[in-house]
Design an enzyme around this catalytic site. Sequence first.
Site, PDB file in Angstrom:
ATOM      1  N   CYS A 175      24.035  67.238  26.364  1.00 38.21           N
ATOM      2  CA  CYS A 175      23.979  66.721  27.740  1.00 38.21           C
ATOM      3  C   CYS A 175      25.246  65.955  28.152  1.00 38.21           C
ATOM      4  O   CYS A 175      25.719  66.101  29.280  1.00 38.21           O
ATOM      5  CB  CYS A 175      22.741  65.864  27.929  1.00 38.21           C
ATOM      6  SG  CYS A 175      22.285  64.886  26.503  1.00 38.21           S
ATOM      7  N   HIS A 234      23.964  60.320  32.309  1.00 36.87           N
ATOM      8  CA  HIS A 234      24.907  59.856  31.285  1.00 36.87           C
ATOM      9  C   HIS A 234      26.269  59.606  31.937  1.00 36.87           C
ATOM     10  O   HIS A 234      26.821  60.489  32.601  1.00 36.87           O
ATOM     11  CB  HIS A 234      25.096  60.916  30.194  1.00 36.87           C
ATOM     12  CG  HIS A 234      23.886  61.162  29.335  1.00 36.87           C
ATOM     13  ND1 HIS A 234      22.770  60.359  29.350  1.00 36.87           N
ATOM     14  CD2 HIS A 234      23.642  62.119  28.401  1.00 36.87           C
ATOM     15  CE1 HIS A 234      21.886  60.832  28.468  1.00 36.87           C
ATOM     16  NE2 HIS A 234      22.394  61.890  27.890  1.00 36.87           N
TER      17      HIS A 234
END
Length: 352
Positions: free
Chosen positions: A147, A241
């Site tokens: 990710c 993130h």
Amino acid sequence: MSRIPVGVLGATGAVGQRFVQLLEDHPWFEVRELVASDRSAGKPYRQAATWRLAGEPPAEAAGIVVSGLGDPLRSPLLFSGLDSSVAGEAETDLSSRGHAVISNSKNHRPDPDVPLLIPEINPDHLASIEAQKRRTGGGYIVTNPNCSVVGLAMALAPLHRAFGIEAVTVVTLQALSGAGYPGVASLDIADNVVPYIGGGEEEKIETEPLKILGTWDGQAFADAPMSISASVHRVDVVDGHTMAAFVNLAKKASPEEARKKLACFRGEPQERELPSAPRRPIHLLEEDNRPQPRLDRDRERGMAVSVGRVRGDRRYDLRLEALVHNTIRGAAGAAILNAELLHARGLLPGRP
Ligand SMILES: NC(=O)c1ccc[n+]([C@@H]2O[C@H](COP(=O)([O-])OP(=O)(O)OC[C@H]3O[C@@H](n4cnc5c(N)ncnc54)[C@H](OP(=O)(O)O)[C@@H]3O)[C@@H](O)[C@H]2O)c1
């Protein structure tokens, strides 16, 4: 036009639920099969999955009875959000049975004939599935990156193409949903930052971009000749993130030149107008205090990567911040875009 039947492996998990949510009313794909562990098999999806996303589980999925991993599957296209303890073997087995398996798990990303795909960056790596088909007789595996790597590789790709990248140092600030459910205990993360993420997170960030930005020569992948050093942190953010990257270039470039390359970056998903493609894969932000997860993670339905604070540095050539929605562009949305590209290129198999 009738839609292509698809299955979701690991359908009850954090990534699996995103698949089910994002595939609702998809113009090309229709969820027909849902697979999870023996704990869930035999139950209708609405009962097997504790739905943790906003709203209700989509009606087309809610009534499907969940299958176990060993049960025969009929959908030619399978999306995998399986736990990595079982994903490796299960995905190999299903590809050898003629399925196209589009996986989020780490297990097959380094394989010598499996593409690690970001469709805007390395669609030519799809040629490697021909080598897999010769091995399996028809099925294949395509993986999407870790990710954080999706955000980092997207920010690096236009710079690497234009100027060549020699070295990157990156510090990540990763959201709680990246650990699946229940993730980190609330008393460990509230009012806190944890400077460690298990499962080889730093190694993935240091190696996967090299394959993505590297080449496929018809026989093998060759890594891009750059080095990456990563230091990862879990932070008290639900989704999104963030990463701070410090970049050394082979050919020097000013922050302004870098910004121009980032802002105009486009790829095959945009040319083909794939259903899940963001219009602009990189949103270049000019404000001093952006990107921020809460404000920027949902850009273009979570499919755009945000890049900001592109600036010079005393030690490195450039510094920048990047942000990716980890369960959409960093996981389920990435896999769906991969499958859309396969379909647009006529590469999906028929019914196994
Ligand atoms: N979360 C993220 O942001 C993210 C991003 C990119 C990649 N990934 C990767 O995607 C995968 C799934 O992550 P996640 O966060 O969604 O994990 P998760 O919430 O723990 O879900 C795991 C899924 O795997 C199933 N499963 C576990 N053991 C099984 C078994 N023995 N047989 C069959 N199914 C089994 C679970 O089914 P039950 O519910 O029946 O146990 C569940 O559906 C992992 O490989 C992870 O590394 C996650």
